[in-house]
Design an enzyme around this catalytic site. Structure first.
Site, PDB file in Angstrom:
ATOM      1  N   HIS A 130      42.173  56.096 -14.841  1.00 31.21           N
ATOM      2  CA  HIS A 130      41.487  55.080 -15.659  1.00 31.21           C
ATOM      3  C   HIS A 130      42.316  54.766 -16.910  1.00 31.21           C
ATOM      4  CE1 HIS A 130      38.381  56.104 -12.982  1.00 31.21           C
ATOM      5  NE2 HIS A 130      37.657  56.893 -13.718  1.00 31.21           N
ATOM      6  N   LEU A 139      39.156  50.017 -16.314  1.00 31.84           N
ATOM      7  CA  LEU A 139      39.469  49.042 -15.264  1.00 31.84           C
ATOM      8  C   LEU A 139      39.856  49.793 -13.998  1.00 31.84           C
ATOM      9  CD1 LEU A 139      41.443  46.739 -17.648  1.00 31.84           C
ATOM     10  CD2 LEU A 139      39.372  46.062 -16.405  1.00 31.84           C
ATOM     11  N   PHE A 155      65.619  59.834  11.382  1.00 32.37           N
ATOM     12  CA  PHE A 155      65.172  60.883  12.275  1.00 32.37           C
ATOM     13  C   PHE A 155      65.013  62.205  11.522  1.00 32.37           C
ATOM     14  CE2 PHE A 155      65.844  64.091  15.561  1.00 32.37           C
ATOM     15  CZ  PHE A 155      64.937  63.663  16.495  1.00 32.37           C
ATOM     16  N   CYS A 202      37.377  52.411  -6.722  1.00 41.31           N
ATOM     17  CA  CYS A 202      38.409  53.128  -5.971  1.00 41.31           C
ATOM     18  C   CYS A 202      38.875  54.403  -6.673  1.00 41.31           C
ATOM     19  CB  CYS A 202      39.568  52.176  -5.660  1.00 41.31           C
ATOM     20  SG  CYS A 202      41.015  52.997  -5.006  1.00 41.31           S
TER      21      CYS A 202
HETATM   22  C1  FAD Z   1      34.412  56.439   0.150  1.00 43.33           C
HETATM   23  C2  FAD Z   1      35.304  55.241   0.173  1.00 43.33           C
HETATM   24  C3  FAD Z   1      36.649  55.411   0.357  1.00 43.33           C
HETATM   25  C4  FAD Z   1      37.484  54.296   0.395  1.00 43.33           C
HETATM   26  N1  FAD Z   1      38.802  54.488   0.632  1.00 43.33           N
HETATM   27  C5  FAD Z   1      39.611  53.428   0.731  1.00 43.33           C
HETATM   28  C6  FAD Z   1      40.990  53.593   1.010  1.00 43.33           C
HETATM   29  O1  FAD Z   1      41.456  54.715   1.170  1.00 43.33           O
HETATM   30  N2  FAD Z   1      41.768  52.485   1.116  1.00 43.33           N
HETATM   31  C7  FAD Z   1      41.251  51.231   0.968  1.00 43.33           C
HETATM   32  O2  FAD Z   1      41.986  50.251   1.103  1.00 43.33           O
HETATM   33  N3  FAD Z   1      39.943  51.043   0.682  1.00 43.33           N
HETATM   34  C8  FAD Z   1      39.119  52.105   0.562  1.00 43.33           C
HETATM   35  N4  FAD Z   1      37.809  51.918   0.248  1.00 43.33           N
HETATM   36  C9  FAD Z   1      37.341  50.558  -0.066  1.00 43.33           C
HETATM   37  C10 FAD Z   1      37.715  50.163  -1.526  1.00 43.33           C
HETATM   38  O3  FAD Z   1      37.290  51.182  -2.400  1.00 43.33           O
HETATM   39  C11 FAD Z   1      37.050  48.843  -1.893  1.00 43.33           C
HETATM   40  O4  FAD Z   1      37.322  47.876  -0.914  1.00 43.33           O
HETATM   41  C12 FAD Z   1      37.536  48.323  -3.255  1.00 43.33           C
HETATM   42  O5  FAD Z   1      37.379  49.290  -4.257  1.00 43.33           O
HETATM   43  C13 FAD Z   1      36.773  47.051  -3.625  1.00 43.33           C
HETATM   44  O6  FAD Z   1      37.212  46.533  -4.843  1.00 43.33           O
HETATM   45  P1  FAD Z   1      36.296  45.462  -5.638  1.00 43.33           P
HETATM   46  O7  FAD Z   1      37.090  45.032  -6.802  1.00 43.33           O
HETATM   47  O8  FAD Z   1      35.771  44.468  -4.717  1.00 43.33           O
HETATM   48  O9  FAD Z   1      35.048  46.325  -6.099  1.00 43.33           O
HETATM   49  P2  FAD Z   1      34.966  47.538  -7.150  1.00 43.33           P
HETATM   50  O10 FAD Z   1      36.237  48.279  -7.242  1.00 43.33           O
HETATM   51  O11 FAD Z   1      33.753  48.300  -6.755  1.00 43.33           O
HETATM   52  O12 FAD Z   1      34.769  46.834  -8.541  1.00 43.33           O
HETATM   53  C14 FAD Z   1      33.598  46.214  -8.916  1.00 43.33           C
HETATM   54  C15 FAD Z   1      33.499  46.356 -10.413  1.00 43.33           C
HETATM   55  O13 FAD Z   1      32.454  45.509 -10.886  1.00 43.33           O
HETATM   56  C16 FAD Z   1      31.851  46.147 -11.989  1.00 43.33           C
HETATM   57  N5  FAD Z   1      30.554  45.509 -12.212  1.00 43.33           N
HETATM   58  C17 FAD Z   1      29.465  45.510 -11.415  1.00 43.33           C
HETATM   59  N6  FAD Z   1      28.507  44.750 -11.958  1.00 43.33           N
HETATM   60  C18 FAD Z   1      28.987  44.257 -13.110  1.00 43.33           C
HETATM   61  C19 FAD Z   1      28.485  43.402 -14.108  1.00 43.33           C
HETATM   62  N7  FAD Z   1      27.268  42.843 -14.062  1.00 43.33           N
HETATM   63  N8  FAD Z   1      29.270  43.114 -15.164  1.00 43.33           N
HETATM   64  C20 FAD Z   1      30.513  43.637 -15.270  1.00 43.33           C
HETATM   65  N9  FAD Z   1      31.031  44.452 -14.340  1.00 43.33           N
HETATM   66  C21 FAD Z   1      30.283  44.742 -13.276  1.00 43.33           C
HETATM   67  C22 FAD Z   1      31.832  47.604 -11.594  1.00 43.33           C
HETATM   68  O14 FAD Z   1      31.699  48.449 -12.714  1.00 43.33           O
HETATM   69  C23 FAD Z   1      33.162  47.768 -10.876  1.00 43.33           C
HETATM   70  O15 FAD Z   1      34.179  48.226 -11.740  1.00 43.33           O
HETATM   71  C24 FAD Z   1      36.944  53.015   0.211  1.00 43.33           C
HETATM   72  C25 FAD Z   1      35.568  52.839   0.003  1.00 43.33           C
HETATM   73  C26 FAD Z   1      34.765  53.939  -0.004  1.00 43.33           C
HETATM   74  C27 FAD Z   1      33.300  53.752  -0.211  1.00 43.33           C
END
Ligand code: FAD
Ligand code: NAP
Length: 519
Positions: A131, A72, A497, A76
């Site tokens: 993880h 889970l 400070f 990120c």
């Molecule tokens: C390089 C980078 C750096 C970043 N750094 C930051 C930061 O420093 N601070 C910040 O606030 N944000 C940051 N972000 C943005 C942040 O990572 C995302 O906004 C956040 O992880 C989104 O969460 P989510 O739950 O929408 O998607 P995700 O965390 O991508 O989760 C989606 C999940 O869906 C699962 N999934 C997909 N399809 C299926 C399916 N059919 N069945 C079951 N599961 C499925 C995937 O395996 C995944 O676990 C960064 C993004 C990038 C690209």
């Protein structure tokens, strides 16, 4: 692997996840074998799905989370924010060592370089601990049911299929994130073209010369790291760097300090440039581009980094349930995270920008509250923001230019003050910039506070330096309260400070004054 009813300790989780990364065997943590009806099934257990399901459980509901990865937490901790923070911290340390090279105990600057591959490897070897913690916490402390390491599919708004079983539910929350946009160029599939995800999965050499395509957070953060590690980096961006649609409220003085600082560190920044082709045989060798004046550029490299943004994974939910999709590929939702299909919610990156953790987590929570009968709207049109160069850049509220468009009497408090050469003033200074202040004052950062002189309310805070990001979480709250915060209230607060942002003491210096003026 059925883990329901089995106590699994935190240390036991890491090897389980490692084993499942290369197998398709589901990890099943269900109460009563998944019988009965769930209040909500969360498809995707990233930031949005994990926080949404935990909140729904806290409200007394029965959630199920399903993720195709064996853990889970989503992208990120696996590929995005966490590695980016590791790389940015490495960049900041390398940067300091280089500027201070040959002085005090610092080695000569020519010797300051790092293996990008080694740093990536540190991340690869360590990422499973996050993880493990999330799997452990979600099962043991939060008591949320889940199935991992298997994709889910919605059959209709009341039925989800995963791991060969169907589950009944009153609601579905889809939170399956976004994917990196492809570079639509000849040569885009050559070895040596990476993005934030493939970097941590596939890098197997140490790049020496890099071209980054894109001009937003990913381009700036990864570009700063590559350059700091000693890999000559060119950023090719079609819009001015950090002036893209997804980034709002970037103050021009802050932008200039950051962009000039990157150039000073050797990053070549080509604004108004567009890639035409990536050339190479066994690996990338050059990017051919059109320069800002229409000229053809040939930029040698052994590494191309794709920073052209992400698109929501909306194709599957559209195909499963016919949810409405917007012009940027986002699943369309209202402020309660309801899609166009009854009892189907969407959350996180799937609903489009801003693609940030706070938004993803709070979208999940918003869906949970509404599902559990608590009408709740989440408006994320305004929020605090940050990115890294070799510094942290944090901001919230209006820029000086935006404020001047909207207010008649705008007062600015900034450090260094306008028209003072930074070489002459080692401020702002605190954690992370003490050595700069004494040895290289112009590297000590920049900050600005924008105030409406009529109401005395603060309109925006902007900071470049170290250690101030945390403060912006709370400054955001103070600034956006209905009553806001005035310069006078700010001056009444108690600073610790030397504090990384000097907003409190600088406001205090002007707070007593009837007619406000710049500082
Ligand atoms: C390089 C980078 C750096 C970043 N750094 C930051 C930061 O420093 N601070 C910040 O606030 N944000 C940051 N972000 C943005 C942040 O990572 C995302 O906004 C956040 O992880 C989104 O969460 P989510 O739950 O929408 O998607 P995700 O965390 O991508 O989760 C989606 C999940 O869906 C699962 N999934 C997909 N399809 C299926 C399916 N059919 N069945 C079951 N599961 C499925 C995937 O395996 C995944 O676990 C960064 C993004 C990038 C690209
Ligand atoms: N909080 C953090 O520290 C953090 C860190 C990294 C990422 N993120 C999030 O992750 C998401 C992805 O970040 P990002 O920086 O990759 O994306 P982004 O903010 O969407 O920016 C995409 C960049 O790529 C350019 N671009 C898009 N298509 C292009 C094309 N075909 N050719 C050339 N250039 C192109 C854009 O230029 P134009 O402006 O000209 O369109 C823009 O500069 C964002 O939502 C971001 O907020 C957050």
């Amino acid at each position: 692997m059925d883990i329901a009813g089995q106590p699994i300790s935190l240390p036991e989780w890491s090897p389980i996840i490692e084993d499942h990364l290369s197998s398709r065997q589901p990890i099943v943590n269900l109460a009563s074998g998944g019988e009965g009806v769930y209040d909500a099934i969360f498809i995707g257990g990233g930031a949005a799905g994990r926080f949404g399901s935990a909140y729904l459980k806290a409200l007394g509901g029965r959630p199920l989370v399903i993720d195709r990865w064996p853990f889970l937490g989503g992208s990120c901790p696996h590929q995005a924010c966490v590695p980016h923070h590791l790389f940015s911290e490495a960049a900041a340390i390398l940067d300091r060592e280089r500027w201070l090279g040959g002085q005090l105990w610092f080695r000569a600057c020519e010797d300051v370089r790092a293996s990008i591959l080694d740093v990536v490897d540190v991340f690869r070897k360590g990422r499973v601990s996050a993880h493990a913690f999330m799997n452990w916490q979600t099962k043991t402390q939060l008591e949320v049911e889940y199935i991992l390491n298997t994709p889910a599919r919605a059959i209709d708004p009341g039925t989800v299929e995963a791991a060969g079983q169907t589950f009944r539910t009153r609601n579905i929350v889809i939170a399956i994130g976004a994917h990196q946009n492809r570079l639509d160029l000849p040569g885009a599939d050559l070895p040596g073209v990476f993005d934030f995800g493939t970097l941590v999965e596939d890098l197997d050499y140490d790049p020496r010369k890099c071209v980054i395509i894109g001009g937003s957070k990913v381009a700036v953060e990864y570009g700063s790291f590559f350059q700091a590690a000693g890999c000559q980096t060119t950023i090719l961006t079609r819009s001015p760097l950090l002036r893209t649609q997804n980034l709002h409220h970037v103050d021009e003085d802050v932008r200039r300090y950051v962009v000039d600082g990157m150039r000073k560190r050797g990053v070549e920044i080509i604004e108004g440039g567009s890639p035409i082709e990536i050339k190479g045989t066994d690996r990338v060798e050059a990017v051919i581009a059109q320069g800002p004046g229409g000229e053809t550029l040939h930029i040698d490299c052994d590494f191309v980094f794709n920073g052209v943004g992400e698109t929501p994974n909306s194709a599957l939910p559209a195909q499963w349930l016919g949810v409405q999709v917007g012009p940027r590929g986002e699943v369309v939702v209202d402020k309660r995270m309801r899609t166009s299909v009854a009892n189907v919610y969407a959350a996180g990156d799937l609903i489009g920008p801003p693609m940030e953790m706070f938004k993803a987590r709070k979208c999940g929570m918003t869906a949970a509250r509404n599902i559990m009968g608590e009408p709740y709207e989440f408006d994320f049109s305004e929020y605090p923001d940050f990115l890294h160069t070799t510094y942290e850049m944090s901001w919230v509220g209006l820029t000086e230019d935006e404020a001047r468009e909207r207010y008649a009497d705008v007062v600015v408090i900034q450090m260094p003050p306008k028209d003072i050469a930074h070489e002459d003033i080692p401020l702002p200074v605190a954690e992370g910039t003490m050595l700069y202040a004494f040895l290289k004052p112009e590297l000590s950062g920049f900050q600005k506070c924008v105030i409406d002189g009529d109401t005395r309310r603060i309109l925006g805070f902007h900071h470049v330096g170290y250690g101030a990001k945390d403060a912006f979480q709370y400054l955001d709250y103070l600034l956006r309260r209905p009553e806001g915060i005035t310069i006078d209230e700010m001056g009444q607060m108690n600073e610790l400070f030397l504090n990384p942002e000097h907003f409190i003491q600088l406001c205090r210096l002007r707070a007593g004054r009837r007619g406000l003026v710049d500082l």
